[in-house]
Design a protein around this motif. Structure first.
Motif, PDB file in Angstrom:
ATOM      1  N   ARG A 104     -12.964 -10.829 -10.261  1.00 38.41           N
ATOM      2  CA  ARG A 104     -11.553 -11.241 -10.236  1.00 38.41           C
ATOM      3  C   ARG A 104     -10.722 -10.213  -9.472  1.00 38.41           C
ATOM      4  NH1 ARG A 104     -11.985 -12.173 -16.224  1.00 38.41           N
ATOM      5  NH2 ARG A 104     -12.893 -14.249 -16.303  1.00 38.41           N
ATOM      6  N   SER A 105     -10.955  -8.960  -9.773  1.00 35.87           N
ATOM      7  CA  SER A 105     -10.220  -7.886  -9.097  1.00 35.87           C
ATOM      8  C   SER A 105     -10.502  -7.910  -7.597  1.00 35.87           C
ATOM      9  CB  SER A 105     -10.614  -6.539  -9.700  1.00 35.87           C
ATOM     10  OG  SER A 105      -9.964  -5.496  -9.042  1.00 35.87           O
ATOM     11  N   ALA A 106     -11.754  -8.107  -7.225  1.00 36.42           N
ATOM     12  CA  ALA A 106     -12.130  -8.136  -5.805  1.00 36.42           C
ATOM     13  C   ALA A 106     -11.477  -9.325  -5.088  1.00 36.42           C
ATOM     14  CB  ALA A 106     -13.644  -8.204  -5.653  1.00 36.42           C
ATOM     15  N   ARG A 107     -11.394 -10.464  -5.775  1.00 39.65           N
ATOM     16  CA  ARG A 107     -10.761 -11.628  -5.149  1.00 39.65           C
ATOM     17  C   ARG A 107      -9.276 -11.370  -4.920  1.00 39.65           C
ATOM     18  NH1 ARG A 107     -12.788 -14.690  -9.358  1.00 39.65           N
ATOM     19  NH2 ARG A 107     -10.801 -15.728  -9.583  1.00 39.65           N
ATOM     20  N   HIS A 108      -8.620 -10.684  -5.834  1.00 40.48           N
ATOM     21  CA  HIS A 108      -7.191 -10.402  -5.696  1.00 40.48           C
ATOM     22  C   HIS A 108      -6.942  -9.305  -4.675  1.00 40.48           C
ATOM     23  CE1 HIS A 108      -6.793 -13.145  -8.827  1.00 40.48           C
ATOM     24  NE2 HIS A 108      -6.096 -12.474  -9.707  1.00 40.48           N
ATOM     25  N   ASP A 109      -7.902  -8.388  -4.496  1.00 37.50           N
ATOM     26  CA  ASP A 109      -7.726  -7.237  -3.609  1.00 37.50           C
ATOM     27  C   ASP A 109      -8.262  -7.461  -2.206  1.00 37.50           C
ATOM     28  OD1 ASP A 109      -6.568  -5.898  -5.685  1.00 37.50           O
ATOM     29  OD2 ASP A 109      -8.353  -4.744  -6.194  1.00 37.50           O
ATOM     30  N   ARG A 110      -8.716  -8.655  -1.907  1.00 40.84           N
ATOM     31  CA  ARG A 110      -9.313  -8.873  -0.587  1.00 40.84           C
ATOM     32  C   ARG A 110      -8.280  -8.651   0.509  1.00 40.84           C
ATOM     33  NH1 ARG A 110      -8.988 -14.430  -2.523  1.00 40.84           N
ATOM     34  NH2 ARG A 110      -7.553 -15.557  -1.214  1.00 40.84           N
ATOM     35  N   PRO A 111      -8.740  -8.226   1.694  1.00 41.02           N
ATOM     36  CA  PRO A 111      -7.812  -7.985   2.802  1.00 41.02           C
ATOM     37  C   PRO A 111      -6.996  -9.249   3.080  1.00 41.02           C
ATOM     38  CG  PRO A 111      -9.995  -7.198   3.356  1.00 41.02           C
ATOM     39  CD  PRO A 111     -10.111  -7.946   2.051  1.00 41.02           C
ATOM     40  N   GLY A 112      -5.718  -9.063   3.301  1.00 33.56           N
ATOM     41  CA  GLY A 112      -4.849 -10.199   3.562  1.00 33.56           C
ATOM     42  C   GLY A 112      -4.215 -10.751   2.304  1.00 33.56           C
ATOM     43  N   SER A 113      -4.697 -10.328   1.155  1.00 37.37           N
ATOM     44  CA  SER A 113      -4.148 -10.797  -0.106  1.00 37.37           C
ATOM     45  C   SER A 113      -2.754 -10.226  -0.303  1.00 37.37           C
ATOM     46  CB  SER A 113      -5.065 -10.356  -1.254  1.00 37.37           C
ATOM     47  OG  SER A 113      -4.399 -10.425  -2.484  1.00 37.37           O
ATOM     48  N   ASP A 115      -1.218  -9.753  -3.098  1.00 33.76           N
ATOM     49  CA  ASP A 115      -1.267  -8.766  -4.177  1.00 33.76           C
ATOM     50  C   ASP A 115      -1.713  -7.411  -3.659  1.00 33.76           C
ATOM     51  OD1 ASP A 115      -0.490 -10.670  -6.022  1.00 33.76           O
ATOM     52  OD2 ASP A 115      -2.547 -11.137  -6.637  1.00 33.76           O
ATOM     53  N   ALA A 116      -2.742  -7.397  -2.811  1.00 34.78           N
ATOM     54  CA  ALA A 116      -3.260  -6.134  -2.278  1.00 34.78           C
ATOM     55  C   ALA A 116      -2.204  -5.446  -1.410  1.00 34.78           C
ATOM     56  CB  ALA A 116      -4.532  -6.385  -1.471  1.00 34.78           C
ATOM     57  N   LYS A 117      -1.499  -6.220  -0.611  1.00 36.81           N
ATOM     58  CA  LYS A 117      -0.471  -5.637   0.253  1.00 36.81           C
ATOM     59  C   LYS A 117       0.673  -5.057  -0.564  1.00 36.81           C
ATOM     60  CE  LYS A 117      -1.465  -8.562   4.218  1.00 36.81           C
ATOM     61  NZ  LYS A 117      -1.008  -9.667   5.059  1.00 36.81           N
ATOM     62  N   LEU A 118       1.105  -5.786  -1.601  1.00 36.11           N
ATOM     63  CA  LEU A 118       2.195  -5.283  -2.444  1.00 36.11           C
ATOM     64  C   LEU A 118       1.780  -4.019  -3.193  1.00 36.11           C
ATOM     65  CD1 LEU A 118       3.662  -8.626  -3.833  1.00 36.11           C
ATOM     66  CD2 LEU A 118       4.659  -7.107  -2.112  1.00 36.11           C
ATOM     67  N   ARG A 119       0.526  -3.983  -3.681  1.00 34.46           N
ATOM     68  CA  ARG A 119       0.042  -2.780  -4.360  1.00 34.46           C
ATOM     69  C   ARG A 119      -0.020  -1.599  -3.393  1.00 34.46           C
ATOM     70  NH1 ARG A 119      -3.069  -6.247  -7.310  1.00 34.46           N
ATOM     71  NH2 ARG A 119      -4.881  -6.040  -5.994  1.00 34.46           N
ATOM     72  N   ILE A 121       1.853  -1.105  -0.746  1.00 37.58           N
ATOM     73  CA  ILE A 121       3.229  -0.650  -0.489  1.00 37.58           C
ATOM     74  C   ILE A 121       3.738   0.168  -1.666  1.00 37.58           C
ATOM     75  CG2 ILE A 121       5.625  -1.434  -0.245  1.00 37.58           C
ATOM     76  CD1 ILE A 121       4.456  -3.808   1.399  1.00 37.58           C
ATOM     77  N   ALA A 122       3.515  -0.325  -2.887  1.00 33.67           N
ATOM     78  CA  ALA A 122       3.972   0.400  -4.080  1.00 33.67           C
ATOM     79  C   ALA A 122       3.298   1.765  -4.178  1.00 33.67           C
ATOM     80  CB  ALA A 122       3.693  -0.423  -5.328  1.00 33.67           C
ATOM     81  N   GLU A 123       1.998   1.815  -3.878  1.00 33.98           N
ATOM     82  CA  GLU A 123       1.278   3.089  -3.941  1.00 33.98           C
ATOM     83  C   GLU A 123       1.796   4.063  -2.878  1.00 33.98           C
ATOM     84  OE1 GLU A 123      -3.171   4.901  -3.258  1.00 33.98           O
ATOM     85  OE2 GLU A 123      -2.970   2.792  -3.789  1.00 33.98           O
ATOM     86  N   ALA A 124       2.001   3.566  -1.670  1.00 34.53           N
ATOM     87  CA  ALA A 124       2.500   4.429  -0.588  1.00 34.53           C
ATOM     88  C   ALA A 124       3.898   4.942  -0.918  1.00 34.53           C
ATOM     89  CB  ALA A 124       2.517   3.658   0.728  1.00 34.53           C
ATOM     90  N   TYR A 125       4.697   4.108  -1.530  1.00 31.91           N
ATOM     91  CA  TYR A 125       6.066   4.503  -1.873  1.00 31.91           C
ATOM     92  C   TYR A 125       6.080   5.595  -2.942  1.00 31.91           C
ATOM     93  CZ  TYR A 125      10.998   4.089  -3.042  1.00 31.91           C
ATOM     94  OH  TYR A 125      12.312   4.345  -3.261  1.00 31.91           O
ATOM     95  N   SER A 126       5.063   5.605  -3.804  1.00 31.79           N
ATOM     96  CA  SER A 126       5.033   6.582  -4.890  1.00 31.79           C
ATOM     97  C   SER A 126       4.655   7.987  -4.412  1.00 31.79           C
ATOM     98  CB  SER A 126       4.058   6.135  -5.985  1.00 31.79           C
ATOM     99  OG  SER A 126       2.726   6.207  -5.511  1.00 31.79           O
ATOM    100  N   HIS A 127       4.116   8.110  -3.204  1.00 29.34           N
ATOM    101  CA  HIS A 127       3.726   9.408  -2.664  1.00 29.34           C
ATOM    102  C   HIS A 127       4.829   9.971  -1.775  1.00 29.34           C
ATOM    103  CE1 HIS A 127      -0.337   8.906  -4.119  1.00 29.34           C
ATOM    104  NE2 HIS A 127      -0.372   7.717  -3.570  1.00 29.34           N
ATOM    105  N   SER A 128       4.798  11.269  -1.584  1.00 32.66           N
ATOM    106  CA  SER A 128       5.733  11.869  -0.631  1.00 32.66           C
ATOM    107  C   SER A 128       4.897  12.430   0.516  1.00 32.66           C
ATOM    108  CB  SER A 128       6.564  12.957  -1.295  1.00 32.66           C
ATOM    109  OG  SER A 128       5.723  13.962  -1.808  1.00 32.66           O
TER     110      SER A 128
END
Length: 148
Positions: A104-113, A115-119, A121-128
């Motif tokens: 299930r996780s792999a299906r949601h995280d596939r390239p182009g997904s 959900d994967a793109k939003l995650r 962006i959120a991860e990149a935003y949390s870093h400096s």
């Protein structure tokens, strides 16, 4: 030596995996193996989004399998199966449930997904990250190209 891993899936999950594998020009078995390898690598990060407690009682397990009609079989090496069993044991889940959640996780995280793109962006935003003026960065990039 190889082992056979069997997992029961809903028809929708099975069809989704089949479509993703076809879209990636892979067999279902290879896509599943690849996804399970990635899930084992992410195991330390606890990226599987569902709580294992939900599936620990017999009643819930029976309830869940009553609606399952597809069986997915994948041949894998003894070492891979042992790693999956260890990962499932570490999460206090059955191997089948751990595999279902990893898929299930792999299906949601596939390239182009989305959900994967939003995650991402959120991860990149949390870093400096070190940044600079855009013109300065472009000059540095060009200078680097000239050196290569």
């Amino acid at each position: 030596m190889t082992k056979r891993l069997q997992v029961l899936l809903s028809p929708e999950e099975y069809a989704d995996i089949q479509a993703i594998a076809r879209g990636n020009r892979m067999t279902m078995a290879e896509w599943v193996r690849q996804s399970l390898r990635a899930a084992r690598e992410r195991r330390q990060e606890n990226v599987l989004h569902e709580s294992p407690v939900r599936y620990l009682t017999h009643t819930l397990a029976v309830d869940y399998t009553a609606n399952v009609t597809k069986r997915l079989q994948v041949i894998m090496s003894d070492e891979e199966l042992t790693e999956i069993q260890d990962a499932a044991r570490g999460e206090r889940m059955t191997v089948a449930e751990w595999v279902r959640q990893a898929l299930r996780s792999a299906r949601h995280d596939r390239p182009g997904s989305v959900d994967a793109k939003l995650r991402a962006i959120a991860e990149a935003y949390s870093h400096s990250y070190p940044t600079a003026d855009i013109d300065e960065m472009l000059r540095e990039i060009e200078a680097g190209r000239r050196l290569a």
